[in-house]
Design a protein around this motif. Structure first.
Motif, short mmCIF file in Angstrom:
data_model
loop_
_atom_site.label_atom_id
_atom_site.label_comp_id
_atom_site.label_asym_id
_atom_site.label_seq_id
_atom_site.Cartn_x
_atom_site.Cartn_y
_atom_site.Cartn_z
N ASP A 137 -0.78 -8.82 -7.78
CA ASP A 137 -1.13 -9.05 -8.52
C ASP A 137 -0.63 -10.13 -9.07
OD1 ASP A 137 -1.98 -6.70 -8.55
OD2 ASP A 137 0.60 -5.96 -9.73
N ARG B 2 0.28 -9.12 4.95
CA ARG B 2 -1.23 -9.77 3.94
C ARG B 2 -2.81 -9.59 5.20
NH1 ARG B 2 0.23 -13.86 2.83
NH2 ARG B 2 1.17 -13.12 0.98
N MET C 184 -0.61 -6.01 -1.37
CA MET C 184 -1.72 -5.45 -2.63
C MET C 184 -0.37 -6.50 -3.98
SD MET C 184 -1.97 -1.64 -3.29
CE MET C 184 -0.34 -1.82 -4.24
N GLU D 178 1.01 -1.20 0.49
CA GLU D 178 -0.23 -0.03 -0.55
C GLU D 178 0.71 1.18 0.14
OE1 GLU D 178 -3.46 1.49 -0.47
OE2 GLU D 178 -3.89 -0.21 0.48
#
Length: 96
Positions: A95, A87, A93, A10
């Motif tokens: 992907d 987490r 984050m 983040e």
């Protein structure tokens, strides 16, 4: 074998040193999302800086192996632990 998963963190969370200790501090809109600060050790602070750029787990391991003279298995464990901590706090984050 597909592309390695890139892990990012983040962007509104900042790393600050307070009284010799490092903390991850939510800023801006993320303040409402997370409860409080997350204390990190020097290794984790370094991992955080790399994660801000977006990096795969393998790259993290390799880079840290070059910096620290530690066993790969121990290092992997530390990195995984930190990622799990991030987490849990919602700062990670991932992907696909």
């Amino acid at each position: 074998m597909g592309m390695e998963k890139i892990i990012k963190v983040e962007e509104d969370v900042v790393l600050r040193e307070i009284a010799g200790e490092c903390f991850l501090i939510p800023t801006g809109k993320t303040v409402l999302k997370y409860n409080g600060l997350l204390q990190v050790n020097p290794l984790e602070a370094e991992l955080w800086e790399m994660l801000r750029q977006g990096i795969s787990l393998e790259q993290l391991v390799q880079t840290m192996m070059n910096i620290y003279d530690v066993q790969e298995s121990a290092l992997r464990e530390d990195i995984q632990e930190f990622l799990d901590k991030l987490r849990e706090s919602g700062m990670l984050m991932e992907d696909e």
